[in-house]
Design an enzyme around this catalytic site. Structure first.
Site, PDB file in Angstrom:
ATOM      1  N   LYS B  28       0.940  -1.489   0.016  1.00  0.00           N
ATOM      2  CA  LYS B  28       0.150  -0.319   0.319  1.00  0.00           C
ATOM      3  C   LYS B  28       0.518   1.107   0.369  1.00  0.00           C
ATOM      4  CE  LYS B  28      -3.546  -0.381   2.817  1.00  0.00           C
ATOM      5  NZ  LYS B  28      -4.624   0.759   2.463  1.00  0.00           N
ATOM      6  N   ARG B  97      -3.035   2.622   8.927  1.00  0.00           N
ATOM      7  CA  ARG B  97      -3.545   1.713   8.473  1.00  0.00           C
ATOM      8  C   ARG B  97      -2.097   0.687   7.829  1.00  0.00           C
ATOM      9  NH1 ARG B  97      -7.963   3.034   4.441  1.00  0.00           N
ATOM     10  NH2 ARG B  97      -8.749   4.981   5.151  1.00  0.00           N
ATOM     11  N   GLY B 106      -7.766  -7.644   5.223  1.00  0.00           N
ATOM     12  CA  GLY B 106      -9.113  -7.763   6.254  1.00  0.00           C
ATOM     13  C   GLY B 106      -8.120  -8.504   7.309  1.00  0.00           C
ATOM     14  N   MET B 108      -5.273  -7.275   9.438  1.00  0.00           N
ATOM     15  CA  MET B 108      -4.542  -6.443  10.447  1.00  0.00           C
ATOM     16  C   MET B 108      -5.716  -4.881  10.252  1.00  0.00           C
ATOM     17  SD  MET B 108      -0.716  -6.922   9.039  1.00  0.00           S
ATOM     18  CE  MET B 108      -0.876  -5.943   7.584  1.00  0.00           C
ATOM     19  N   ARG B 341      -3.206  -1.326  -6.695  1.00  0.00           N
ATOM     20  CA  ARG B 341      -2.407  -2.591  -6.637  1.00  0.00           C
ATOM     21  C   ARG B 341      -3.316  -3.565  -7.599  1.00  0.00           C
ATOM     22  NH1 ARG B 341      -5.512  -4.567  -1.833  1.00  0.00           N
ATOM     23  NH2 ARG B 341      -7.669  -4.529  -2.412  1.00  0.00           N
ATOM     24  N   HIS B 461     -10.928 -43.423  -8.074  1.00  0.00           N
ATOM     25  CA  HIS B 461     -10.807 -43.142  -8.919  1.00  0.00           C
ATOM     26  C   HIS B 461     -12.022 -42.629  -8.988  1.00  0.00           C
ATOM     27  CE1 HIS B 461     -14.317 -45.311 -11.937  1.00  0.00           C
ATOM     28  NE2 HIS B 461     -13.436 -45.980 -11.832  1.00  0.00           N
ATOM     29  N   ARG B 571      -5.607 -46.619 -20.543  1.00  0.00           N
ATOM     30  CA  ARG B 571      -5.639 -47.643 -19.884  1.00  0.00           C
ATOM     31  C   ARG B 571      -6.573 -48.675 -20.433  1.00  0.00           C
ATOM     32  NH1 ARG B 571      -6.969 -43.148 -18.128  1.00  0.00           N
ATOM     33  NH2 ARG B 571      -5.582 -41.785 -16.347  1.00  0.00           N
ATOM     34  N   GLU B 754       6.342 -47.007 -10.572  1.00  0.00           N
ATOM     35  CA  GLU B 754       4.804 -46.391  -9.231  1.00  0.00           C
ATOM     36  C   GLU B 754       5.140 -47.404  -8.157  1.00  0.00           C
ATOM     37  OE1 GLU B 754       1.063 -47.758 -11.210  1.00  0.00           O
ATOM     38  OE2 GLU B 754       2.547 -49.294 -11.994  1.00  0.00           O
ATOM     39  N   SER B 773       7.690 -44.664 -17.238  1.00  0.00           N
ATOM     40  CA  SER B 773       6.950 -43.434 -16.901  1.00  0.00           C
ATOM     41  C   SER B 773       5.978 -43.664 -15.844  1.00  0.00           C
ATOM     42  CB  SER B 773       4.923 -43.537 -17.607  1.00  0.00           C
ATOM     43  OG  SER B 773       4.752 -42.719 -17.621  1.00  0.00           O
ATOM     44  N   CYS B 840       2.687 -39.900 -15.559  1.00  0.00           N
ATOM     45  CA  CYS B 840       1.668 -39.995 -16.320  1.00  0.00           C
ATOM     46  C   CYS B 840       0.826 -40.103 -15.500  1.00  0.00           C
ATOM     47  CB  CYS B 840       1.383 -41.077 -17.216  1.00  0.00           C
ATOM     48  SG  CYS B 840       1.741 -43.044 -16.440  1.00  0.00           S
ATOM     49  N   TYR B 860       8.736 -35.493 -21.508  1.00  0.00           N
ATOM     50  CA  TYR B 860       7.460 -35.736 -20.955  1.00  0.00           C
ATOM     51  C   TYR B 860       6.486 -35.952 -20.052  1.00  0.00           C
ATOM     52  CZ  TYR B 860       5.894 -40.927 -21.651  1.00  0.00           C
ATOM     53  OH  TYR B 860       5.837 -41.686 -21.443  1.00  0.00           O
TER      54      TYR B 860
END
Lengths: 886, 886
Positions: B28, B97, B106, B108, B341, B461, B571, B754, B773, B840, B860
């Site tokens: 500010k 302020r 809001g 302070m 701002r 899932h 899948r 995994e 992957s 993935c 990737y």
């Protein structure tokens, strides 16, 4: 250039090899050469080296010089025996036998009576005056040769033999006359011509060369390959081939054959143990038609032979400095040794012999320690199946599971733990058979002789609890379908199913995972001085401390008796199932508010405190590691409607509420769910109650002079923040209790490392933990992604297929899980050099895993009480190995 | 030594600070100084630095020199305004302020009208000719001061105010007269004396010093600390304090107050967007009693003010080169700016503005790319809740879960997928509400507007499938108890439960996890040119390839439209649930012999082949990674007796057999059970069928000119042996198919990483894998020991407590999981330098995680189609960051 020596000869005046040349000559060959060298009577022979075998595999032919060297050797045999290879008057006969560096019993091929042909068979008949014997030997040669060298199906010959007996109207082979056998030889030769498209070779040298090739080739037959895979024997070692002068034990009552152990292989007692069958060949002993004489009878009937045997056995044992297994044959009163090797023995014999040899001044204590297989040590502490019973009752095997806790047990099949407890209290011996067990079942398990489950792996609940109780257990017997309603167990097999009813007797073998129908003969366990002596030697050399996993004062006392130096894991939840406690626990779980929870916990506090006091007293002077609550809460609530009704009445809680709480707590993957420190973080009042019980107990026993070292262990930590949260609460309670009691006891706060992330961030966690304890059961689960409860579906197959070398729940996976451990130890000690590090997973009692723990520098291992002696010995062996390496 | 400057002054002829001094002056303060520097009208003021605040916290007092510097500054304010602090005739009033480096709205404290006392209030009354205004201002000061500085409960003052209104017989504050307010001031002062044990200070300097201290202290109030913890703001930054001359917008119709955005914050349109309320203070706007004028009306009614605002807005935007959020006040016709701002904006405005600014020549493309928050990008592609509706209907919130798939949806509650499909087909918009979803539910999910589950985490899932479908989804709403029988959902709350019946309308917000009762107002998604423009710039700079996770040709086509460069994860099991296929799959699972299994698989083959052909065609020229069967087999069989009966009739298989197979397949922890490559190893015929379908499909489309690059991916590998086993089978099938078709297509075989063990042994696995992957969903589960399905029980709490900074299923855990990834990439490439490495898991579409993927050198990322644009932008930003760092 000196030509390579492919052939080593031994006989009365020349011995080329030595006993320490096993790599080159194989075990059998080296033994024969060594005996010859010691002047022990052996039939002279020659050994073709393993190098020749390897050459043969690489090049498809014998190396240059081999045949010449064999011919030279054979000439020596002829000189020594005064016989001639292929001679029609004095034919020299030989056997060709394989012999690898390590024994692979029955895996490779052997051919006997080599050198016989249509002419020499007559020489043998004349020489022995026994045409029947000569033609029988010839018939056997043709059969073996056709099978091993020419690949003709052995059954064809057996069929001919059967036909011949029918023709002759006799029932046993022995009743066939020389004439019958002579005719059979002709028929056999015809069979060979028909099926092998070539005649049985009359030239003994042709027989010999092809036999040697066949023995080499048998190194690579399917069953030998399989055997090597299972036993971790390299494929490129190759086998030696031994060409040994034939001696015959079936030449009358002054002949015979036998085996001897220089000490009792079952008990280790220092007296010779032998079996002898007069007028017989080795095959006859194996066939088991006649019963051989035991050593006492032999001594009585053949005192000279007995004395001779004793004398040579003593010489050999003195020389080899170990109990030996000897094969011998007597030919017309003359004793020959055919094989010497270190004898197999039971666990208790192994211990007794090692200790006796030290006392006899034959070996050092270190050698004794190295010689005892720690895997066999546990066997001594439990009943075991009588091997003879197994031989006779193999057909009674119903199915196999994963061997989860050692020892054998006999009992009636019972399908639920309440019934098991009832029957056991009425004096019945029972085997609890379940799909899987849960903490609910503990009482029933404690009353059973053994436990058998259809599901689960080596660290499943049933396995871990059984090991803690020292009870035989087989898990993951996937062929079992349990029908609780109809009280039956169906064993699903490839050739149909069998149904067992509750109350039928079965036997389980926790050493092998086998399940048998009916009552087997067991050998009871026996404690003996040598056991303690050996372990006291182990304690002198080991670096690792050995603690026990124990949840009750009784377990703790047993663990002390087995030599445990503290408790590495006390699972507090196991205390929650007894008597009235479970109700307080259940009220706690059913509570809606923190206040209600605290009220229920307050009722649990005195129980926990008493338990801990008992543990501290039993472990006076030693550390006691107590794990805060670990299992998911739903394990404490009943799942079936009936029990829920009962609980509702007992606690005055609507059954609907119980049901809905059970449902809310159910998880798809409880192993990865709301358990471990996650409980204590969301319900801090649980951790606080447990901490209070620990420290109040510690202060109270410390006041009366007990030395207490509580170590509070937070389970299932995956982030430092979790541990910090719990540590702050535990420390606050400790301060409060110490102030209230005016007593201060030394204590530590640490964590299980049982989640990969905890190992990966060990540097950070060590900032907050004063000790690590590797929970390798869970760490193996998460590192592999294998559920200990479901692994039975594929893990046995994996091991069978060679995808995994062993069950990683039993033997630590050094490559994967071990890497995490290594990393965590290094990183943890970087942050905190005096970090105390141990292991409390089941691997803490597995010898190979203990070795790894020693190598990575752990401070201690902790295992179930019965495995404490195993760990003590394994730790000593690891320390000795370490000393060797520098 | 030059004394430290603690105070920076700004006004018409002196400006000490600059806009880039946010760290010192706060946001500010820096804005005010910068505006003053630019000649924008601002009320003069002074800023006390954050360093002074930090000093204050460290020492408990102001630093030396601060007070003097403030006095000097106040003297300047007096000179500039012609007023005097505390003066009874022309009093100077100021606000104090807070203003930190970053906005903490809001959080302070602020005190207005400082400088009023019993004397100066009369001056203000005289000066403004408005005693009512003067006493109202004084009353407010006392209230604020008592609250903020003296800690008196604000409610006490509000009670007095209410009492006064009752006394006066009026309803609104505005109706109170000057006399009423004067009396109230006295009552307020008495309240202060009574509750603070001290009088309200009449000395304006005392007011000022204590107000500054209070503002500093408010940096450490509980809500500010909480806010900082959530937003990761360091505690030691401190706040600045701004002392600013008061200007009043409530001095008549020629006064007023407003806010303005230099562009439309909702759409990004390049036109000013403002709200203006005449004769009002900022508080009145916030209170929302009167409706402010929109920009069009303002232009009509106050054309001069509008023009002035426009002019300054242009100057400021030109200067700041971004869309700005301005606060302004008009006092008696004179415009003042109180704050500038960078303006908050919606995702679509963010994109539009960034692209427009480039076109206007104000910023570079790189700057535009950096300015768009990729987390906001996804928002553009889905309907979103109207923020205004949320403001008005906050009370309609029923519960919160884990936001799992973005976008908002409205529909009727339906509790099972069949019913959902039925109703949807009849034209009803439905929300599928389930405990959790399973592959069985896919059809119902596809027909629903959104999905809400009581269980599960961000990779459950429901979450994964919803994201793939681009449907809003909230998971893990643990307060929901679903009663399928009675068709109700109970929302359990702390203050009682609410019951929803099937058919009631709810709204779910997949961006926040909130669930509302009733129908909310949604803003539809909108595609627009700037979106594509921005992403095309992103494509120019990014190094990472972006692929999509897609299971069907439709998904694949959508992914291509979003810019995917191949499929990173198809899948195959998702294909098994459609139409007749499921029966063939079920027959396969129920088969007793390999032959029966092969027969059922043969019926699946044509379906799989067609699917793969569709994928290959949609991805012509790009690689398609197909994962072999992954889920546990029990997922394909019905669990409830009714469906089992139906299946029994359909397949002609005894229901008893179905039941027993379901039971045999059930697992305690299916996530760690018999699934992934474990299936293909025990049932090689499954892998073989899938490989055949892949290669036959590839050959068939290759023949007609499609460029195919199949990559076969083996799931759940934990040992090299598993992969080798599967690779051998896949290669054998490939050779067979190529021979049969006379076509050869380039292909690769690789594996998911995994399981921690796979990462730990990546060097070995890379010997057998051509690509890795990272399946970070499962890897996160096993590394943390968190079940994605059960994590809702504790993970939200963990994040709330700060034990975890974020949900590791949504944002990659760099410290733990990331360490395994880093290790695996390095070790894998050591073995195979050209190893292709991607990800993935769901993290492939998470911007922070994409940044990590770039840093560790992946080739990737692959994510659900809707997140492909997010990943493209995030990858570009990561590349730009990398460039910065060298």
């Amino acid at each position: 250039m000196v030509p390579t020596r492919w052939v080593y000869v031994y006989g009365p005046d020349r011995v080329d090899g030595r006993g320490d040349m096993k790599e080159l000559l194989g075990g059998k060959g080296a033994g024969l050469h060594e005996m010859a060298r010691l002047g022990i009577p052996v039939p002279p022979g020659l050994t073709i080296t393993t190098e020749a075998c390897v050459y043969f595999f690489r090049n498809g032919s014998f190396p240059e010089g081999l045949k010449e060297q064999v011919r030279e050797g054979m000439a020596l045999l002829e000189r020594w025996t005064g016989k001639k290879f292929g001679d029609r008057v004095h034919p020299l006969l030989v056997s060709v036998r394989s012999g690898a560096r390590v024994s692979m019993p029955g895996m490779m091929d052997t051919i006997l009576n080599l050198g016989l042909n249509d002419e020499s068979v007559q020489g043998l008949a004349a020489q022995t005056g026994n045409p029947r014997f000569a033609y029988d030997s010839y018939r056997r040669l043709i059969e073996m040769y056709a099978d091993v060298v020419l690949g003709v199906d052995r059954h064809l010959f057996e069929e001919r033999l059967e036909a011949k007996k029918q023709e002759a109207g006799v029932r046993s082979d022995a009743e066939l006359s020389a004439e019958h056998l002579r005719a059979l030889v002709e028929e056999y030769k015809a069979l060979v011509e028909k099926h092998a498209d070539q005649a049985f070779p009359q030239d003994p040298w042709t027989q010999l060369w092809l036999a040697i090739q066949a023995v080499f080739a048998s190194w690579n037959n399917a069953r030998a390959q399989e055997y090597r895979k299972i036993h971790g024997i390299p494929d490129d070692w190759g086998t030696a081939a031994n060409v040994v002068t034939m001696v015959f034990g079936n030449m009358g009552e002054d002949s015979g054959t036998g085996v001897a152990f220089t000490r009792d292989p079952a008990t280790g007692e220092p007296r010779i143990y032998a079996e002898y069958l007069p007028n017989a060949q080795g095959e006859d002993v194996v066939a088991g038609i006649r019963t051989p004489y035991k050593i006492e009878e032999m001594q009585r009937r053949f005192p000279e032979l007995y004395e001779e045997l004793l004398r040579y056995a003593r010489i050999l044992e003195e020389h080899y400095r170990d109990m030996l297994d000897l094969e011998f044959t007597v030919e017309k009163g003359k004793l020959y040794f055919l094989q010497v090797r270190v004898g197999k023995r039971t666990g208790r014999a192994m211990i007794r012999i090692a200790v006796d040899l030290v006392k006899e001044g034959k070996i050092t204590r270190e050698e004794a320690l190295r010689r005892v297989d720690p895997y066999k040590l546990e066997e001594v502490l439990h009943p075991m199946l009588d091997p003879a019973w197994i031989r006779e009752n193999g057909h009674r095997e119903l199915t196999r599971g994963i061997p989860a806790s050692p020892g054998a047990a006999v009992g009636t099949v019972v399908l639920d733990p309440e019934e098991a407890a009832r029957r056991a209290e009425a004096g019945e011996k029972v085997i609890l058979v379940r799909a899987e067990t849960s903490p609910d079942d503990i009482k029933g398990m404690a009353r059973s002789e053994g436990i058998l489950t259809a599901r689960g792996g080596a660290t499943s609940h049933a396995a871990v609890v059984s090991r803690g109780m020292g009870k035989p257990c087989v898990v993951g017997a996937e062929a079992l379908q349990i029908d609780e309603e109809n009280r039956t167990v169906t064993v699903v097999g490839e050739d149909g199913s069998r149904v067992l009813r509750e109350g039928e007797v079965i036997t389980i073998d926790g050493n092998t995972g086998r399940v048998y129908q009916g009552e087997a003969r067991l050998i009871p366990p026996e404690m003996f001085g040598a056991f303690d002596t050996l372990l006291s030697w182990a304690d002198e050399v080991r670096k690792l401390r050995v603690r026990a996993n124990a949840d009750t004062p009784e377990d703790a006392a047993r663990a002390r008796a087995f030599g445990a130096e503290g408790i590495g894991l006390a699972r507090t939840e196991h205390m929650f199932f007894e008597g009235e406690r479970i109700y307080a626990m259940q009220e706690m779980i059913l509570a809606d508010t923190e206040e209600e929870r605290r009220a229920a916990l307050a009722r649990l506090l005195p129980y926990q405190k008493e338990d801990f006091k008992g543990l501290f007293r039993a472990m006076d002077g030693y550390p006691v590691t107590i794990r805060t609550l670990d299992p998911p809460l739903h394990e404490f609530l009943p799942k079936d409607p009936e029990s829920q009704q009962a609980l509702s009445r007992k606690l005055g809680v609507p059954v609907e509420k119980i049901r809905s709480r059970v449902e809310a707590l159910l998880e798809l993957n409880p192993m990865l769910g709301f358990r471990g420190c996650r409980l204590g973080i969301l319900y801090p009042e649980i951790t606080e109650m447990q901490a209070r019980a620990i420290f109040e107990a510690a202060c109270e026993v410390a006041r009366v002079g007990v030395q207490v070292y509580p170590e509070v262990m937070v389970p299932l930590v995956s982030t430092e923040g979790e541990l910090r949260n719990q540590r702050d609460r535990i420390e606050a309670v400790a301060r409060e209790v110490f102030d209230a009691y005016g007593v201060e006891v030394p204590y530590k706060i640490g964590t299980m490392i049982e989640i990969p992330r905890a190992a990966l961030t060990a540097d950070e966690i060590a900032g907050t933990a004063e000790f690590f304890s590797f929970g390798t059961n869970d760490l193996t689960q998460t590192t592999f992604g294998f559920s200990r409860d479901d692994v039975g579906k594929f893990l046995p197959k994996y091991i069978e297929m060679g995808i995994l070398p062993h069950d990683p729940f039993q033997r630590l996976d050094v490559q994967g899980v071990g890497q995490l451990i290594r990393w965590a130890v290094q990183r943890g000690r970087q942050t905190r050099p005096d970090l105390k590090v141990g292991i409390c997973g089941e691997h803490g009692g597995d010898p190979d895993s203990v070795r790894f723990c020693h190598q990575v520098g752990l401070d201690y291992v902790s295992c179930s009480p019965y495995r404490v002696p195993v760990a003590r010995l394994a730790a000593a062996q690891a320390a000795l190995d370490g000393k060797d390496q520098g």
